[in-house]
Design an enzyme around this catalytic site. Structure first.
Site, PDB file in Angstrom:
ATOM      1  N   LYS A 136     -29.616  20.955  41.517  1.00 29.73           N
ATOM      2  CA  LYS A 136     -29.252  20.582  42.893  1.00 29.73           C
ATOM      3  C   LYS A 136     -28.584  21.721  43.641  1.00 29.73           C
ATOM      4  O   LYS A 136     -28.808  21.915  44.837  1.00 29.73           O
ATOM      5  CB  LYS A 136     -28.331  19.363  42.870  1.00 29.73           C
ATOM      6  CG  LYS A 136     -27.078  19.583  42.034  1.00 29.73           C
ATOM      7  CD  LYS A 136     -26.357  18.299  41.732  1.00 29.73           C
ATOM      8  CE  LYS A 136     -25.220  18.536  40.746  1.00 29.73           C
ATOM      9  NZ  LYS A 136     -25.692  18.748  39.362  1.00 29.73           N
ATOM     10  N   ILE A 171     -32.608   7.887  38.867  1.00 31.34           N
ATOM     11  CA  ILE A 171     -33.041   7.053  39.992  1.00 31.34           C
ATOM     12  C   ILE A 171     -34.163   7.773  40.742  1.00 31.34           C
ATOM     13  O   ILE A 171     -33.980   8.910  41.168  1.00 31.34           O
ATOM     14  CB  ILE A 171     -31.868   6.773  40.950  1.00 31.34           C
ATOM     15  CG1 ILE A 171     -30.737   6.038  40.228  1.00 31.34           C
ATOM     16  CG2 ILE A 171     -32.331   5.962  42.151  1.00 31.34           C
ATOM     17  CD1 ILE A 171     -29.493   5.828  41.081  1.00 31.34           C
ATOM     18  N   THR A 223     -28.132  19.705  27.023  1.00 32.86           N
ATOM     19  CA  THR A 223     -28.338  18.257  26.882  1.00 32.86           C
ATOM     20  C   THR A 223     -29.644  17.808  27.503  1.00 32.86           C
ATOM     21  O   THR A 223     -30.419  17.049  26.909  1.00 32.86           O
ATOM     22  CB  THR A 223     -27.164  17.508  27.527  1.00 32.86           C
ATOM     23  OG1 THR A 223     -25.948  17.892  26.884  1.00 32.86           O
ATOM     24  CG2 THR A 223     -27.347  16.014  27.397  1.00 32.86           C
ATOM     25  N   LYS A 245     -26.248  17.040  46.585  1.00 31.99           N
ATOM     26  CA  LYS A 245     -27.277  16.008  46.498  1.00 31.99           C
ATOM     27  C   LYS A 245     -27.578  15.414  47.872  1.00 31.99           C
ATOM     28  O   LYS A 245     -28.746  15.163  48.210  1.00 31.99           O
ATOM     29  CB  LYS A 245     -26.821  14.917  45.532  1.00 31.99           C
ATOM     30  CG  LYS A 245     -26.646  15.410  44.103  1.00 31.99           C
ATOM     31  CD  LYS A 245     -25.944  14.382  43.241  1.00 31.99           C
ATOM     32  CE  LYS A 245     -25.692  14.906  41.835  1.00 31.99           C
ATOM     33  NZ  LYS A 245     -24.883  13.969  41.006  1.00 31.99           N
ATOM     34  N   GLY A 270     -26.763  12.271  32.492  1.00 31.13           N
ATOM     35  CA  GLY A 270     -27.077  12.026  31.089  1.00 31.13           C
ATOM     36  C   GLY A 270     -28.428  12.621  30.737  1.00 31.13           C
ATOM     37  O   GLY A 270     -29.315  12.738  31.598  1.00 31.13           O
TER      38      GLY A 270
END
Length: 443
Positions: free
Chosen positions: A107, A140, A14, A209, A306
């Site tokens: 991560k 972000i 993706t 994270k 996403g």
């Protein structure tokens, strides 16, 4: 003619496909910003025959990502495979050994091996770092905010909602009064949760994270093993309803903060005041807040996962490479990162939510209050209700034999609370283990 930045892209899931599409869609603007084109010239993925909806006829294909990393025609290696070891690690190490800049969304890889990889990358004469904006909170820009925008600030705490799956589940539980299992099943149906959701719902994704944010915020070596981790699977509709009545919402937070004896890292369900910014983040959104001396609190909100959100962050790192900006992986040279010193969680101070089922008989509440007082814990509120009549006796007026009681403490220590609930659990007045949820003090 200016030479393009030639990208080797490992992973065509993706995120990888989103990177290809976003580079094509934003090609002209990116070239104008960077002064050179950015093109994917070679790729690696497991299946060549799969229809991915993009034209790959002009790129060089490798079955093994490590072979891609050794391709002398690429200028930067992008890894969006995932996994803390295996092909992803081998390929990243191979790229770094060649002196290639590396961009990754991984991560888990950095949480486990980030210290060593950063040292290896920065040991080259070029002083290259590893770009990993996409590894934390998706779209972000929290990595570059901590790494580049806040050097004039002493950071005291960084915290946030770092897993959209958990936030979606807790939001549905609150809005619709559903239980955890029902909301998890719906999250899986919608593709927000994996078939095996353990990594998300038990807090490990958030912990990886958080470990990276801690290194960025406090200049300490990454230590994912030092994090207290509790997931959301034990949260009940009763907890959600009690929090709502008391002026709180429950969120899974990752929190890293300075303490007197080191750095505290925690991942756990947390009661946050409804008035706080973090309490208003619903659904699959992520949010990260930073507390510092010069700016106070800043909050960044956006999609935490996403394809396009993650690809946006990958491309931001590619722009740094294209323009020749070399930034240490964690904002300062890897050799200058301090050893991580963990604060004792027993010394953590804050308020606590406690829910117990107590025997419906005289003296039960007094017994609980005595144990609290014995451990120096003051209570801000006590909420007690009678249970509804038993389900097997419709219309019965006889109350249940146990009653739920909710206690909210004033600020106290983790050590005191655990000792008190241990003493209470040993008493015959309670049925089952007490439930404890920490309350985070927020502006």
């Amino acid at each position: 003619m200016v030479e393009p930045l030639r990208v080797g892209l490992a992973g065509l899931g993706t995120v990888g496909i989103a990177v290809l599409r976003l580079l094509e869609r934003r090609r002209a603007d990116l070239e104008a910003r960077c002064g050179r084109p950015i093109v994917v010239s070679a790729v690696s993925a497991r299946s060549r025959g799969k229809d991915r909806g993009v034209d790959l006829s002009d790129v060089t294909w490798y079955d093994d990502p490590a072979d891609l990393a050794h391709d002398n025609s690429i200028d930067v290696f992008v890894e969006v495979i995932g996994g803390e070891d295996g092909p992803a690690r081998r390929a990243v190490e191979a790229a770094i050994a060649r002196g290639l800049p590396v961009v990754t969304a991984n991560k888990a890889l950095l949480a486990r091996h980030g210290n060593a990889l950063a040292r290896a990358a920065e040991a080259h004469d070029t002083g290259i770092g590893i770009g990993f904006e996409a590894a934390v909170a998706g779209g972000i820009p929290i990595v570059r905010t901590l790494r580049e925008a806040l050097p004039g600030n002493a950071i005291s705490r960084v915290y946030g909602i770092l897993n959209g799956t958990c936030n979606y589940i807790l939001t549905r539980m609150e809005r619709e009064g559903l239980d955890f299992a029902t909301c998890l099943a719906e999250a899986q149906r919608l593709g927000y949760a994996e078939a095996d959701p353990t990594f998300d719902i038990e807090g490990y994704d958030t912990a990886h994270k958080l470990a990276l944010l801690t290194g960025l915020a406090f200049g300490t070596e990454v230590d994912a093993d030092a994090i207290l981790i509790e997931g959301i699977s034990a949260i009940t509709p009763e907890d959600i309803a009690a929090a709502d009545e008391l002026g709180y919402r429950i969120k899974l937070l990752g929190v890293a903060s300075r303490a007197g004896d080191g750095i505290e890292q925690r991942v756990h369900p947390t009661m946050v005041p409804k008035s706080s910014a973090i309490a208003r983040i619903d659904g699959v959104l992520n949010a990260v807040a930073v507390d510092s001396d010069a700016l106070g609190e800043i909050v960044l909100v956006g999609p935490g996962a996403g394809g396009e959100a993650t690809a946006s962050s990958v491309i931001a790192d590619l722009m740094d490479v294209a323009t020749g900006r070399h930034i240490p992986t964690f904002g300062r040279p890897a050799s200058a990162m301090q050893p991580y010193s963990a604060a004792r969680i027993a010394r953590h101070a804050g308020g606590y939510y406690l829910r117990l089922l107590i025997e419906d008989r005289p003296g039960a509440l007094a017994t609980i209050a005595r144990h609290m007082a014995d451990h120096g814990i003051s209570l801000e509120s006590i909420v007690q209700r009678r249970r509804a009549p038993r389900a097997d006796a419709p219309g019965a007026a006889v109350p249940s034999v146990v009653q739920p009681i909710v206690l909210i403490t004033y600020e106290t220590t983790e050590e005191a609370v655990r000792a008190a609930i241990g003493a209470i659990a040993a008493e015959s007045v309670v049925a089952g283990p007490p439930k404890m949820i920490r309350i985070e003090k927020l502006a």
